[in-house]
Structure formats: structure tokens, C-alpha cells
Design an enzyme around this catalytic site. Sequence first.
Site, short mmCIF file in Angstrom:
data_model
loop_
_atom_site.label_atom_id
_atom_site.label_comp_id
_atom_site.label_asym_id
_atom_site.label_seq_id
_atom_site.Cartn_x
_atom_site.Cartn_y
_atom_site.Cartn_z
N ARG A 1 0.85 -1.19 0.00
CA ARG A 1 0.00 0.00 0.00
C ARG A 1 0.89 1.24 0.00
O ARG A 1 1.90 1.30 0.70
CB ARG A 1 -0.90 0.03 1.23
CG ARG A 1 -2.11 -0.86 1.12
CD ARG A 1 -3.02 -0.69 2.31
NE ARG A 1 -2.40 -1.12 3.55
CZ ARG A 1 -1.81 -0.32 4.42
NH1 ARG A 1 -1.77 0.99 4.22
NH2 ARG A 1 -1.28 -0.79 5.51
N TYR B 1 -1.25 -3.05 -7.22
CA TYR B 1 -1.05 -3.85 -6.02
C TYR B 1 -2.32 -3.85 -5.15
O TYR B 1 -2.90 -2.77 -4.93
CB TYR B 1 0.17 -3.34 -5.20
CG TYR B 1 0.14 -3.96 -3.82
CD1 TYR B 1 0.56 -5.27 -3.65
CD2 TYR B 1 -0.45 -3.29 -2.75
CE1 TYR B 1 0.42 -5.89 -2.41
CE2 TYR B 1 -0.59 -3.90 -1.52
CZ TYR B 1 -0.15 -5.20 -1.36
OH TYR B 1 -0.30 -5.81 -0.15
N GLY B 2 -2.67 -4.98 -4.60
CA GLY B 2 -3.88 -5.24 -3.82
C GLY B 2 -4.54 -4.06 -3.13
O GLY B 2 -5.55 -3.54 -3.58
N SER C 1 -1.67 -3.53 10.21
CA SER C 1 -1.41 -4.45 9.10
C SER C 1 -0.22 -5.35 9.40
O SER C 1 0.79 -4.89 9.94
CB SER C 1 -1.11 -3.65 7.84
OG SER C 1 -2.14 -2.72 7.61
N ALA C 2 -0.32 -6.61 8.99
CA ALA C 2 0.75 -7.60 9.12
C ALA C 2 1.18 -7.83 10.58
O ALA C 2 2.34 -8.04 10.87
CB ALA C 2 1.95 -7.22 8.25
N CYS C 3 0.20 -7.78 11.51
CA CYS C 3 0.48 -8.09 12.92
C CYS C 3 -0.26 -9.34 13.36
O CYS C 3 -0.47 -9.57 14.55
CB CYS C 3 0.08 -6.92 13.82
SG CYS C 3 1.24 -5.55 13.74
N HIS D 1 -10.88 -1.73 11.17
CA HIS D 1 -9.82 -2.63 10.68
C HIS D 1 -9.70 -3.78 11.69
O HIS D 1 -8.73 -3.84 12.45
CB HIS D 1 -8.52 -1.82 10.58
CG HIS D 1 -7.42 -2.49 9.84
ND1 HIS D 1 -6.10 -2.14 10.00
CD2 HIS D 1 -7.43 -3.50 8.92
CE1 HIS D 1 -5.35 -2.89 9.21
NE2 HIS D 1 -6.12 -3.72 8.56
N ARG E 1 1.47 -12.05 -0.94
CA ARG E 1 0.10 -12.31 -0.45
C ARG E 1 -0.55 -13.52 -1.10
O ARG E 1 -0.15 -13.93 -2.19
CB ARG E 1 -0.79 -11.10 -0.78
CG ARG E 1 -0.33 -9.78 -0.18
CD ARG E 1 -0.75 -9.67 1.24
NE ARG E 1 -0.32 -8.45 1.88
CZ ARG E 1 -1.04 -7.80 2.79
NH1 ARG E 1 -2.22 -8.26 3.16
NH2 ARG E 1 -0.57 -6.72 3.38
N LYS F 1 -3.51 -10.62 12.26
CA LYS F 1 -4.98 -10.72 12.36
C LYS F 1 -5.47 -12.01 11.70
O LYS F 1 -6.34 -12.68 12.23
CB LYS F 1 -5.65 -9.52 11.67
CG LYS F 1 -5.65 -8.27 12.52
CD LYS F 1 -6.77 -7.29 12.16
CE LYS F 1 -6.71 -6.83 10.73
NZ LYS F 1 -5.49 -6.06 10.45
N THR F 2 -4.90 -12.33 10.52
CA THR F 2 -5.39 -13.52 9.82
C THR F 2 -5.12 -14.77 10.65
O THR F 2 -6.00 -15.63 10.81
CB THR F 2 -4.73 -13.61 8.42
OG1 THR F 2 -4.99 -12.40 7.73
CG2 THR F 2 -5.27 -14.78 7.62
N LYS G 1 -9.71 -1.62 1.33
CA LYS G 1 -9.30 -0.49 2.16
C LYS G 1 -10.05 0.79 1.78
O LYS G 1 -10.37 1.60 2.63
CB LYS G 1 -7.79 -0.27 2.04
CG LYS G 1 -6.97 -1.48 2.41
CD LYS G 1 -7.26 -1.95 3.82
CE LYS G 1 -6.39 -3.12 4.21
NZ LYS G 1 -6.69 -3.60 5.57
N ASP H 1 -10.07 -9.16 8.51
CA ASP H 1 -9.45 -7.85 8.29
C ASP H 1 -10.38 -6.67 8.57
O ASP H 1 -9.92 -5.64 9.03
CB ASP H 1 -8.95 -7.77 6.83
CG ASP H 1 -8.00 -6.61 6.59
OD1 ASP H 1 -7.13 -6.37 7.45
OD2 ASP H 1 -8.11 -5.95 5.55
N ARG I 1 2.28 -4.24 17.82
CA ARG I 1 3.51 -5.01 17.83
C ARG I 1 4.52 -4.19 18.62
O ARG I 1 5.02 -3.18 18.13
CB ARG I 1 3.97 -5.21 16.38
CG ARG I 1 5.27 -5.94 16.18
CD ARG I 1 5.63 -5.91 14.69
NE ARG I 1 4.78 -6.78 13.91
CZ ARG I 1 5.05 -8.06 13.66
NH1 ARG I 1 6.17 -8.61 14.09
NH2 ARG I 1 4.22 -8.78 12.94
C1 OXD Z 1 -3.36 -4.27 5.13
C2 OXD Z 1 -4.05 -5.39 4.46
O1 OXD Z 1 -2.40 -3.73 4.60
O2 OXD Z 1 -4.99 -5.94 5.06
O3 OXD Z 1 -3.81 -3.90 6.23
O4 OXD Z 1 -3.69 -5.75 3.32
MN MN Z 2 -5.54 -4.96 6.85
#
Ligand code: OXD
Ligand code: MN
Length: 590
Positions: free
Chosen positions: A78, A206-207, A257-259, A235, A376, A261-262, A215, A284, A407
Amino acid sequence: MGNESLGSRQLTNKGILQWVDETAALCRPEKVFWCNGSEEEKQALLKEAVATGVLIELNQKKLPGCYLHRSNPNDVARAEPCTFICTPTRDEAGPTNNWLPPREMYSKLRKLCAGAMQGRTLYVVPYLMGPPGSPLAKVGIEITDSVYVALSMRTMTRMGRVAWEHLGDSDDFNRGLHTMLDVNPERRYIAHFPQDNAVISVGSNYGGNVLLGKKCLALRIGSYLGRNEGWLAEHMLILGVESPSGEKTYVTAAFPSACGKTNFAMLVPPPRFEGWKIWTVGDDIAWMKPGADGRLYAINPEAGYFGVAPGTNAKSNPNAMEILRRDTIFTNVALLPDGDVWWEGKTTEPPAEAIDWRGQRWTPDSKEKAAHPNSRFASPMANNPALDPAVNDPQGVPVSAIIFGGRRATTTPLVYQAFNWIHGVYVGATIGSETTAAAGGTVGQVRRDPMAMLPFCGYNMGDYFRHWLSMRKFIQHVPRIFHVNWFRKDAGEFLWPGFRDNMRVLKWIVDRCHGRANANETPLGWVPGPNSFDLEGMPAFTPERLAKAQTIDLDEWRRELLSQDELFMKLYAHLPKEMVFQRELLVSRL
Ligand code: OXD
Ligand code: MN
């Protein structure tokens, strides 16, 4: 232009037809393709994407329906510096967002979009965010010149006819325009126009920059709509905890992000918790609204997972490993000689050779990583063996607890509970977290990321806190609010094992919600009391280690408060007085 692929149900919505005509006249594509979300259409788009080199077909025996996409190396995360909230005044966007007046941004982007799709296909992608029939669901239409985006939107949202059906002849939909241009960071803008319910994204493929339902609509525009309409766009993951007796408790959690959640949303409890089960509603984003019974209800607006690949493995997230074996588009992971994929942390032993995310030959001796740190997987939620049966419930699920987290190698204990809603809003508003590869920029610096929404709040952050505070009046059964930190270190090592053992923290949280676990009062909030935190089956993790993970160092907290001040100073003009009072109360407790 035709809308033949809508089948028998010809589109009559004049607002859409007019907008698509205008956009096509501006971007001048070679052809216009209306997506209907059917299986045949998916196969045709995949074929086209493979033929044009946008996707690489993976080993279909091992990974049926799976493909690899490599993004431009200048376009891998992002792009926060290129992300704008274009409200009529700068004050409405607030000091945490980039801002330009709508007129100026529209004019800049119109120039960039003029003729931008020449020789390309313009895909019209209608999509629904949220379960069909949900009063919270919203329709978006994304116009894009990227087949990768059209295919990914099919995974990440409920795409196709279902959106037309929800919309009918209404004009209440998000207008999203995306063009890759020449994927040049100098010409990259992700511009939001909250007052117009519109997004224009140019110069990226990019996503998070281009899957506009995620987002852009579900968070930035969503948060703005939520403030006006009395709900919260957050979020947050949503999960259900089922006890052996069948008691079900839903929890949401906001981490930057990237902490993780998934991973947390798909947690598999350790053997000690036999009979317990975690169900995923979302990983997310949560849209939350008070229900008629006075509880807060949450829906997951998405239909897929756009998860970070590195670090995902059979230990950290066995459900994700199951999910991504089918119907997945991978972005920027490494390709193995047998058509399988690999990323750092997937297996303990690296493969002998691979093609890295840039398309170069890679061996374990290579200096570069095989997969990009922000590579991803985009997979349908239907693949999740732990998908909560209520995921399609139009009413959503009732939320008993809200967890905030960051984090942090120091300062923040493993878990504590806020004293009440207002204190909880303060705890969420002051989250600090080390930056990750999910956004461009330096990794590992602590930044304030209020409610994990710093990059995603579509209006003034001070007003966003006020909205959170005001929601209290509409909720009779108030969710309990907690803060967690899985990442505290001692002598360079993580203190808490994390992953499956996070179930122990979750169990304490659930027990607190049901009035079953005792707690001690500390300056920060309530922490687990004697024997209320289950350590059985963890011989290496002694009560002393737990005490270390829970330490509240008053000097560290004085420094923490000073660093929180920077955020408060920035937001001063719109900061609700409750935030200042909460800070003062915390100072006096230290
Ligand atoms: C993020 C995502 O960057 O979920 O938070 O892709
Ligand atoms: Mn996210």
C-alpha cells in the site's frame, strides 16, 4: 458497448450506464466487459490473464485453481504517501491524512485518465460488500483496466449479479475507477472523495491500492459513511469462540497491518483446550452497528482473505494452509520447479532452488528474499474449514469483546482490560505499533496507529474518536475492551509463544466477558488475577515468565505517555475532551 454478459437481466440502472459511458469516453478502452461473476466468466478471464502473462498457472494437481502474479517491483505494498482523502476542507480530512481539494484532485486525475485505457479492456466489476440482504451491506462498482483486479475482486467480494440485485435502480453505490497507467510511482494516486462516495486509483496494480472494495470502500469511505449513518467501519477481524458446552462468544480485534490478524482469526486451540473451537467470521474488516436488542452486531463485508504469505505455515496457521491450496491468486511469492509456491517461513528447510518474486533464479545462498515480505495470497473464505456458519447472516454476530493490539517489543503487557468504554476508546486511540512491510517505508519504527486505522480513517481522526465515544449511547450491552501484545521481548526473544497459545489469552477475555475470571487492578487496567490464566500444558512457560510478560514499568509508561502526546498535539483541534481526561487519569495512576 454492450451488457450482454448480464444474461437475461439487462441492466436498467441509468446512473450506472451513464457513469460507465462517461468513464469509457474518458479512458477510451478498446472494449468494455461487464463482469457477471459466473464460473464461465472466471475461466475466460483466467485464460486471458495467463495468455497475456499477467498470471502464471501453477501446478494444477497440487494447487487446483491457483495462479501466481508478479507485480512491478516498484509496486509491492500500500502506498500511504500517495493515498489522499479529498474532502472540501483540509480540516475534514484531518492532520493524519494527505489532502487535496476535490476539484484539484479530480482535474489532476482526469488528465491522467484521459486515453489511459487505449488498447486495453475496461472491466465493469459490480460487487457487494456484506451478506446479501444485510441492512449494512453496500454496493460498489469498480471500473478497472486490470484483469488481475477483476479476478481478485471476484475472490475478495461478492461479485456480479448479486450486486445488481441488491442495488436495483438505486444510485447509492460507490463509484470506483482504477487504471494502472504505466505503474509509475510518480503517477500513483489513491484518491477518496467521501462526499461523492467515489474512489479513483491510478498508477498501481497492487492489492490494497486497487481492490477498491477493501481499504478504499470498506474502511476509508466506510468510516465516513459510518459516522454519518451511526455505525463503525473498523480494521478488525471477527471470530467466534465456541466452548465445549456450545457457548458461543464473538470477539473483534484491531491490529495494524501484518500483525497477525489472519492467524488470530483462524486460530486452532492447543491440545489443552480440547473441545474448544474458533470460528472465523472475518480476518481484516468489521462493520459494526447496534442491534434492536441493544448489543453491537458485526458483519464481515468481504468474501475472501488477502493474507500475508511469509510466516504462514502449518504451525502458525494450519487453516490458512488448507485455504490457499485451492482457487488462490498468489502475488509476489517464489515459484518452485514443480509449479508449487514458496515463501520464507513456509517450511523450515528452504527449497534447493526457486524463481524469486522478481522472476530471478534463487537458491538458499541468495542474498535477496525468495518471496517479497509483503507477498500475499487471495483466497475465497468459502475454503476456510473454520468458516463461521453465521458469516452470511444479514444481521451479523453479536460482539462481546473488542481487542486492540500492536507489535511492541517493550512497554505493553500481554493482556489487560480497559476499565470501561471511554477508557477502552482511549486505549484503542493510543495504540503504538512497530511498522511492517504492509505499507511502503521503514519497517520496525513505533508509530501511533489509533484503532489500527491510521492509514484507513476517511475523515478527521479526532472526530473519529468522538464518533466512537458517541456510539456508547446506542449500545446497552457494551462490549468489554481489551489490549494485547503478542510481541514483547526479553533479551531479544519473544516472551510469549503466541500462535495457538493465544487461545489462553482469548479464554481469559471470554471468561471476563461472562464474569467468570478474576482480575487485578493496575494503572493500565485489569490484568489476570490469581489462577485465572490457564498455563497448563506449557511447562516451559512459568508463572514468572507470565509476570514478566505482564510487567508494567512505570518509567516506560511515562515515556509512552510523552510519545502519545505527539498524536494528541497533532489532533488537538478535534480531540474530544474525554481523551485528555483519560490521559490525565492514567498519569495520576502511574
Ligand atoms: C493491510 C491489508 O495492509 O490488510 O492492512 O492488506
Ligand atoms: Mn488490513
